[in-house]
Design a protein around this motif. Structure first.
Motif, PDB file in Angstrom:
ATOM      1  N   TYR A  48       9.840  12.956  -6.561  1.00 16.08           N
ATOM      2  CA  TYR A  48       8.990  14.163  -6.536  1.00 16.08           C
ATOM      3  C   TYR A  48       8.186  14.193  -7.825  1.00 16.08           C
ATOM      4  CZ  TYR A  48       7.799  19.175  -6.485  1.00 16.08           C
ATOM      5  OH  TYR A  48       7.137  20.383  -6.504  1.00 16.08           O
ATOM      6  N   ASN A  49       6.883  14.481  -7.714  1.00 19.05           N
ATOM      7  CA  ASN A  49       6.108  14.699  -8.944  1.00 19.05           C
ATOM      8  C   ASN A  49       5.143  15.854  -8.757  1.00 19.05           C
ATOM      9  OD1 ASN A  49       4.204  13.285  -7.365  1.00 19.05           O
ATOM     10  ND2 ASN A  49       3.252  12.370  -9.153  1.00 19.05           N
ATOM     11  N   VAL A  50       5.067  16.703  -9.765  1.00 16.15           N
ATOM     12  CA  VAL A  50       4.306  17.946  -9.651  1.00 16.15           C
ATOM     13  C   VAL A  50       2.805  17.735  -9.864  1.00 16.15           C
ATOM     14  CG1 VAL A  50       6.128  19.585 -10.201  1.00 16.15           C
ATOM     15  CG2 VAL A  50       4.931  18.468 -12.049  1.00 16.15           C
ATOM     16  N   SER A  51       2.418  16.650 -10.529  1.00 12.63           N
ATOM     17  CA  SER A  51       0.994  16.454 -10.848  1.00 12.63           C
ATOM     18  C   SER A  51       0.192  15.935  -9.653  1.00 12.63           C
ATOM     19  CB  SER A  51       0.851  15.458 -12.003  1.00 12.63           C
ATOM     20  OG  SER A  51       1.219  14.165 -11.565  1.00 12.63           O
ATOM     21  N   ARG A  52       0.879  15.424  -8.635  1.00  7.16           N
ATOM     22  CA  ARG A  52       0.262  14.788  -7.465  1.00  7.16           C
ATOM     23  C   ARG A  52      -0.394  13.443  -7.780  1.00  7.16           C
ATOM     24  NH1 ARG A  52      -3.889  17.297  -5.683  1.00  7.16           N
ATOM     25  NH2 ARG A  52      -4.125  18.771  -7.405  1.00  7.16           N
ATOM     26  N   LEU A  53      -0.163  12.919  -8.984  1.00  7.86           N
ATOM     27  CA  LEU A  53      -0.655  11.580  -9.320  1.00  7.86           C
ATOM     28  C   LEU A  53       0.170  10.562  -8.530  1.00  7.86           C
ATOM     29  CD1 LEU A  53      -2.558   9.989 -11.375  1.00  7.86           C
ATOM     30  CD2 LEU A  53      -0.482   9.648 -12.699  1.00  7.86           C
ATOM     31  N   GLN A  54      -0.513   9.650  -7.849  1.00  6.78           N
ATOM     32  CA  GLN A  54       0.200   8.702  -6.991  1.00  6.78           C
ATOM     33  C   GLN A  54      -0.320   7.289  -7.169  1.00  6.78           C
ATOM     34  OE1 GLN A  54      -0.319  10.497  -3.064  1.00  6.78           O
ATOM     35  NE2 GLN A  54       1.879  10.876  -3.013  1.00  6.78           N
ATOM     36  N   VAL A  55       0.574   6.337  -6.938  1.00  9.27           N
ATOM     37  CA  VAL A  55       0.164   4.933  -6.857  1.00  9.27           C
ATOM     38  C   VAL A  55      -0.190   4.681  -5.394  1.00  9.27           C
ATOM     39  CG1 VAL A  55       0.927   2.537  -7.079  1.00  9.27           C
ATOM     40  CG2 VAL A  55       1.607   4.219  -8.789  1.00  9.27           C
ATOM     41  N   LYS A  56      -1.483   4.501  -5.125  1.00  6.20           N
ATOM     42  CA  LYS A  56      -1.944   4.338  -3.736  1.00  6.20           C
ATOM     43  C   LYS A  56      -1.564   2.965  -3.182  1.00  6.20           C
ATOM     44  CE  LYS A  56      -3.878   8.347  -3.159  1.00  6.20           C
ATOM     45  NZ  LYS A  56      -3.250   9.310  -2.252  1.00  6.20           N
ATOM     46  N   TYR A  57      -1.722   1.928  -4.011  1.00  4.99           N
ATOM     47  CA  TYR A  57      -1.241   0.615  -3.595  1.00  4.99           C
ATOM     48  C   TYR A  57      -0.958  -0.251  -4.822  1.00  4.99           C
ATOM     49  CZ  TYR A  57      -6.076  -1.079  -4.276  1.00  4.99           C
ATOM     50  OH  TYR A  57      -7.300  -1.393  -4.799  1.00  4.99           O
ATOM     51  N   LEU A  58      -0.129  -1.263  -4.609  1.00  5.12           N
ATOM     52  CA  LEU A  58       0.262  -2.189  -5.664  1.00  5.12           C
ATOM     53  C   LEU A  58       0.007  -3.590  -5.119  1.00  5.12           C
ATOM     54  CD1 LEU A  58       1.650  -2.326  -8.458  1.00  5.12           C
ATOM     55  CD2 LEU A  58       3.832  -2.427  -7.285  1.00  5.12           C
ATOM     56  N   GLN A  59      -1.041  -4.224  -5.620  1.00  7.04           N
ATOM     57  CA  GLN A  59      -1.488  -5.518  -5.093  1.00  7.04           C
ATOM     58  C   GLN A  59      -1.095  -6.621  -6.071  1.00  7.04           C
ATOM     59  OE1 GLN A  59      -5.821  -6.253  -4.606  1.00  7.04           O
ATOM     60  NE2 GLN A  59      -5.436  -5.784  -2.464  1.00  7.04           N
ATOM     61  N   ILE A  60      -0.466  -7.681  -5.570  1.00  2.13           N
ATOM     62  CA  ILE A  60      -0.035  -8.794  -6.411  1.00  2.13           C
ATOM     63  C   ILE A  60      -0.784 -10.045  -5.981  1.00  2.13           C
ATOM     64  CG2 ILE A  60       1.948 -10.191  -7.136  1.00  2.13           C
ATOM     65  CD1 ILE A  60       3.686  -7.707  -6.351  1.00  2.13           C
ATOM     66  N   ALA A  61      -1.387 -10.752  -6.960  1.00  2.00           N
ATOM     67  CA  ALA A  61      -2.144 -11.975  -6.655  1.00  2.00           C
ATOM     68  C   ALA A  61      -1.216 -12.981  -5.983  1.00  2.00           C
ATOM     69  CB  ALA A  61      -2.723 -12.554  -7.942  1.00  2.00           C
ATOM     70  N   LYS A  62      -1.622 -13.472  -4.801  1.00  2.00           N
ATOM     71  CA  LYS A  62      -0.755 -14.361  -4.010  1.00  2.00           C
ATOM     72  C   LYS A  62      -0.802 -15.785  -4.554  1.00  2.00           C
ATOM     73  CE  LYS A  62      -0.140 -12.275   0.503  1.00  2.00           C
ATOM     74  NZ  LYS A  62      -0.110 -12.560   1.936  1.00  2.00           N
ATOM     75  N   LYS A  63       0.395 -16.351  -4.661  1.00  3.57           N
ATOM     76  CA  LYS A  63       0.474 -17.761  -5.058  1.00  3.57           C
ATOM     77  C   LYS A  63       0.467 -18.659  -3.813  1.00  3.57           C
ATOM     78  CE  LYS A  63       4.122 -16.923  -7.753  1.00  3.57           C
ATOM     79  NZ  LYS A  63       5.219 -17.132  -8.708  1.00  3.57           N
ATOM     80  N   SER A  64       0.991 -18.107  -2.714  1.00  4.23           N
ATOM     81  CA  SER A  64       0.990 -18.845  -1.437  1.00  4.23           C
ATOM     82  C   SER A  64       1.056 -17.828  -0.305  1.00  4.23           C
ATOM     83  CB  SER A  64       2.195 -19.791  -1.374  1.00  4.23           C
ATOM     84  OG  SER A  64       3.394 -19.033  -1.359  1.00  4.23           O
TER      85      SER A  64
END
Length: 451
Positions: free
Chosen positions: A413-429
């Motif tokens: 729960y977070n009161v500020s409403r700040l969110q991580v919309k997506y977490l993208q990782i550079a693909k090695k394969s």
């Protein structure tokens, strides 16, 4: 310039001690602990993080119940030394996986090796987990995390449909999984500490959020990561975002008063689409720190009433109402209230069917304490306390009691409403698909209601 560094347990046992310069007497750990334990000056309950005894400056921070202490005779920046102590604790945790008295004792050879690389003859060399990998060669002895007290963030992110693995943030950055393989995963924690002051009539007088986005990476090869935040995020009161969604979204934009980023973060596209790109270093580190004073809905509402019930008696009624959704729970909730100095006794009355609650009257400092193991969102809890005074009250009781303060932790729960919309990782394969864990937690910093 540091003369000594040592780590003490809550009982005052010396777990780690390193004397870098021989300028301070060997008994400094005992002097420090005695001073901290019996701190009476100015009526404070806890010793300040920095104090001086007989020409020796003592600096300390408390991390998961352990005291990390540095001493020096010279005039150094207190903020620098306190930051160093926090970083040393973080480096040790990165290497051991678990920071506890047991893990420090079992890995004392590795800990001393780390301390000798971090500080040389009292001067700081590096606190980077990644840099230290080239110089530190001892392997950690793994401590079973299941036997530990749930003190750190590892224990508080156990809600929601997707549960984090039990050993998630208790792994060493240098030790491999059984079988020699390394589990590919990354953790992003949004941790917010909130400060709220309520007036006696229940209105919010001040409100502030101190937040941090923490990251801990167990990805091999250090791939690039893109982390996207809310697009309607604005920085600074005056300079709004180039996107202003306040007119279109009913809830309004999220406005941060100020923020700072880790040195590894690239902000090339941050102004455009609020994405951060970075190559995460080893270990745990803060991606972003932020502060927010924009109005937010406080997670708890506190009502307190105190009235005389006779010549030497009074009654206190405290009500706590949870203002968050019912699928979220608050843990380790503690409500405290200072009572008049002439209070002799307090009898408590909990609501019928109350489970997991405890009450206590602290005779030494005349404080009422009410602990709740868990509070479910949307619920309300009441405590009644009948006070007996040793003398007749000559003043208004409300002026001699209070304010009511509250500590709590609310996972996911977070009161500020700040969110991580997506977490993208550079693909090695094409088959590379590491585990991603994004977790939220709200903690109290200073949560006070006047009466």
């Amino acid at each position: 310039m540091i003369s000594q560094f040592f780590v003490l347990s809550q009982r005052g046992d010396n777990i780690v001690f390193r004397d870098y310069r021989g300028e301070v007497a060997k008994g400094s750990a005992e002097i420090f602990f005695r001073k901290v334990k019996f701190w009476k000056e100015d009526g404070q309950e806890e010793a300040p993080p920095v104090f001086n005894v007989d020409g020796v400056n003592y600096f300390h921070v408390k991390v998961v119940g352990l005291l990390f202490v540095a001493t020096t005779r010279v005039n150094v920046s207190p903020s620098l030394v306190l930051e160093l102590l926090q970083r040393v604790a973080r480096v040790i945790k990165d290497y051991l996986g678990v920071l506890s008295e047991d893990s420090l004792r079992k890995n004392f050879v590795l800990v001393y090796e780390l301390l000798d690389e971090v500080i040389d003859f009292g001067y700081v060399q590096t606190t980077s987990t990644e840099v230290l990998k080239s110089y530190v060669f001892n392997e950690p002895i793994v401590v079973d995390a299941a036997r530990l007290q749930p003190l750190g963030p590892a224990a508080i992110f156990m809600q929601g449909t997707k549960r984090m693995p039990g050993t998630a943030v208790t792994k060493s950055v240098v030790a491999n999984e059984p079988g020699g393989r390394k589990r590919e995963e990354i953790f992003v924690d949004i941790i917010e500490k909130i400060s709220v002051t309520f007036s006696s009539s229940g209105y919010i007088l001040t409100s502030e959020i101190d937040g941090t986005i923490q990251m801990k990476s167990y990805l091999s090869g250090n791939p690039e990561i893109r982390l996207a935040l809310n697009e309607d995020l604005s920085i600074g009161r005056g300079g709004g975002s180039i996107y202003d969604y306040r007119s279109s979204s009913g809830s309004g934009a999220i406005i941060l008063d100020d923020c700072n980023f880790h040195e590894s973060v690239h902000l090339d596209s941050f102004d455009l689409d609020r994405t951060l790109s970075l190559v995460p270093p080893d270990g745990e580190f803060p991606v972003m720190n932020y502060r927010m004073t924009q109005e937010f809905k406080p997670p708890f509402h506190i009502n307190c009433l105190i009235e005389e019930a006779g010549q030497h008696k009074a009654e206190v009624i405290i009500k706590v109402r949870a203002e968050f959704p019912s699928n979220i729970n608050a843990n380790t909730v503690v409500v405290q209230m200072p009572l008049p100095k002439y209070t002799a006794r307090a009898n408590f009355e909990l609501e019928p069917g109350a489970v997991g609650q405890r009450t206590d009257f602290k005779e030494a400092n005349k404080k009422l304490e009410w602990g709740l193991k868990k509070i479910v969102g949307g619920s309300e809890h009441t405590l009644r306390a009948k006070l007996t005074f040793s003398q007749e009250s000559h003043a208004n009781i409300t002026k001699e009691a209070g304010p009511v303060s509250m500590t709590f932790t609310i996972p996911m729960y977070n009161v500020s409403r700040l969110q991580v919309k997506y977490l993208q990782i550079a693909k090695k394969s094409s088959s590379y698909n590491p585990y991603r864990w994004v977790r939220y937690v709200t903690q109290s910093n200073s949560y006070v209601a006047r009466i």
